[in-house]
Design a protein around this motif. Structure first.
Motif, short mmCIF file in Angstrom:
data_model
loop_
_atom_site.label_atom_id
_atom_site.label_comp_id
_atom_site.label_asym_id
_atom_site.label_seq_id
_atom_site.Cartn_x
_atom_site.Cartn_y
_atom_site.Cartn_z
N ALA A 113 0.99 -1.29 0.03
CA ALA A 113 -0.01 0.10 -0.02
C ALA A 113 0.91 1.34 0.14
N PRO A 114 1.86 1.38 0.86
CA PRO A 114 2.60 2.58 0.77
C PRO A 114 3.49 2.60 -0.49
N VAL A 115 3.67 1.53 -1.15
CA VAL A 115 4.41 1.61 -2.45
C VAL A 115 3.66 2.12 -3.46
N LEU A 116 2.36 1.70 -3.66
CA LEU A 116 1.45 2.19 -4.44
C LEU A 116 1.27 3.62 -4.27
N ALA A 117 1.02 3.99 -3.10
CA ALA A 117 0.81 5.53 -2.63
C ALA A 117 1.95 6.35 -3.13
N ALA A 118 3.23 5.78 -2.91
CA ALA A 118 4.34 6.61 -3.48
C ALA A 118 4.22 6.66 -4.94
N ASN A 119 3.72 5.94 -5.77
CA ASN A 119 3.68 5.64 -7.01
C ASN A 119 2.73 6.11 -7.66
N GLY A 120 1.64 6.97 -7.25
CA GLY A 120 0.49 7.68 -7.66
C GLY A 120 -0.91 7.17 -7.24
N GLY A 121 -0.92 5.87 -6.66
CA GLY A 121 -2.18 5.16 -6.29
C GLY A 121 -2.19 3.94 -6.94
N GLY A 122 -2.19 3.66 -7.93
CA GLY A 122 -2.04 2.57 -8.65
C GLY A 122 -3.57 1.70 -8.48
N ALA A 123 -3.30 0.49 -8.46
CA ALA A 123 -4.16 -0.60 -8.26
C ALA A 123 -3.72 -1.88 -7.65
N VAL A 124 -5.08 -2.42 -7.00
CA VAL A 124 -4.60 -3.86 -6.41
C VAL A 124 -5.79 -4.63 -7.19
N LEU A 158 -12.31 0.51 0.66
CA LEU A 158 -12.53 1.74 1.26
C LEU A 158 -11.45 2.35 1.87
N GLU A 159 -10.51 1.65 2.49
CA GLU A 159 -9.39 2.02 3.29
C GLU A 159 -8.35 2.81 2.24
N LEU A 160 -8.30 2.29 0.98
CA LEU A 160 -7.30 2.67 0.16
C LEU A 160 -7.71 3.90 -0.76
N ALA A 161 -9.06 4.11 -0.64
CA ALA A 161 -9.59 5.06 -1.63
C ALA A 161 -8.86 6.57 -1.36
N GLY A 162 -8.63 6.82 -0.25
CA GLY A 162 -8.02 8.21 0.09
C GLY A 162 -6.56 8.29 -0.71
N GLN A 163 -5.80 7.30 -0.79
CA GLN A 163 -4.61 7.45 -1.57
C GLN A 163 -4.70 7.12 -3.03
N GLY A 164 -5.89 7.01 -3.53
CA GLY A 164 -6.25 6.90 -4.94
C GLY A 164 -5.90 5.43 -5.41
N THR A 165 -5.99 4.56 -4.81
CA THR A 165 -5.64 2.85 -5.34
C THR A 165 -7.06 2.28 -5.54
N HIS A 166 -7.18 1.85 -6.55
CA HIS A 166 -8.07 1.20 -7.34
C HIS A 166 -8.10 -0.35 -7.02
N VAL A 167 -8.98 -0.74 -6.29
CA VAL A 167 -9.25 -2.20 -5.93
C VAL A 167 -10.10 -3.04 -6.55
N VAL A 168 -9.61 -4.25 -7.20
CA VAL A 168 -10.77 -4.92 -8.23
C VAL A 168 -10.62 -6.24 -7.60
N VAL A 201 -8.96 -2.86 -14.62
CA VAL A 201 -8.19 -1.96 -14.03
C VAL A 201 -8.17 -0.59 -15.05
N GLU A 202 -8.07 -1.04 -16.27
CA GLU A 202 -8.19 0.09 -17.20
C GLU A 202 -9.55 0.84 -17.26
N SER A 203 -10.55 0.32 -17.23
CA SER A 203 -11.75 1.00 -16.98
C SER A 203 -12.39 1.67 -15.61
N GLY A 204 -11.55 1.03 -14.58
CA GLY A 204 -11.86 1.71 -13.37
C GLY A 204 -13.10 0.73 -12.72
#
Length: 239
Positions: A113-124, A158-168, A201-204
């Motif tokens: 999670a911190p790695v993704l946040a540092a790299n713009g949010g990303g996705a899981v 829900l928990e990662l929404a604030g850092q802009g991480t998209h979870v699928v 991932v690409e569509s959101g």
């Protein structure tokens, strides 16, 4: 986000669904693919960065997060099925399924999670299962672990929404892999499943119902359990 040029780590990347994720990522032009497996000698894909990783080992997970600090997409794919029931099944087998199928993606998500946040949010991307919503005789441990993985997916979204991480969350019935080799029923191709997950991932999109079976099970969740299982067993030809 776009797959092209993205940096992606895939767990369980040496075979089955994980190997197909690696292929599809390369075909879509991912910038770097970390292919993680317990034994990196079993990774056959070319042009990837092998990572020795047992998702039940916290030290290896921490080491992977340090080594792959540029990851933008995490694919939690590694999983096992022991065919163990919950009431009289072997307790250690049940714990192994929970350790791999629930605690594995949980610990991976916490570490990255911190790695993704540092790299713009990303996705899981969490490879779950339609068995997160029902069980069959002998599948209790697997179904319980996947039900937990479904809630992991919802909670971390829900928990990662604030850092802009998209979870699928990716749900499917049977996939044509070694794990389902002895089951005679329609199966989705691993590449088709991986493709649907990467499309999300690409569509959101937040949830993938990759085949007819996953869609059938999801539609019946509002039913009384007796009605729901009558419908499912009829679809399985056991009604």
């Amino acid at each position: 986000m776009q797959i092209h040029d993205a940096v992606v780590l895939v767990t369980g990347a040496n075979r089955g669904i994980g190997a197909r994720f690696v292929e599809q990522l390369k075909a879509r032009g991912a910038g770097k693919v970390y292919a993680a497996a317990r034994d990196v000698r079993t990774i056959e894909a070319d042009g990837v960065h092998p990572v020795e990783l047992d998702v039940t080992d916290p030290e290896q997970i921490a080491a992977a997060a340090r080594a792959a600090g540029d990851v933008q997409i995490l694919v939690n794919n590694a999983g096992i099925s022991t065919g163990t029931g919950l009431v009289i099944g072997d307790e250690q087998a049940i714990r192994r399924e929970m350790d791999t199928n629930f605690y594995g993606p949980l610990l991976m998500t916490r570490a990255f999670a911190p790695v993704l946040a540092a790299n713009g949010g990303g996705a899981v991307v969490n490879v779950v299962s339609a068995l997160s919503w029902f069980a069959t005789p002998g599948s209790g441990a697997y179904a319980a672990s996947k039900a937990a993985a479904w809630m992991l997916t919802d909670s971390t979204r829900l928990e990662l929404a604030g850092q802009g991480t998209h979870v699928v969350g990716v749900h499917m019935g049977l996939v044509d892999t070694d794990m389902a080799a002895e089951i005679q029923a329609p199966k989705i191709a691993p590449a088709e499943l991986a493709d649907a997950a990467l499309d999300a991932v690409e569509s959101g999109a937040q949830e993938v119902l990759a085949d007819d079976w996953a869609r059938l099970v999801k539609r019946g969740l509002h039913l009384d359990p007796a009605q729901r299982y009558e419908q499912l067993f009829a679809a399985l030809g056991q009604g």
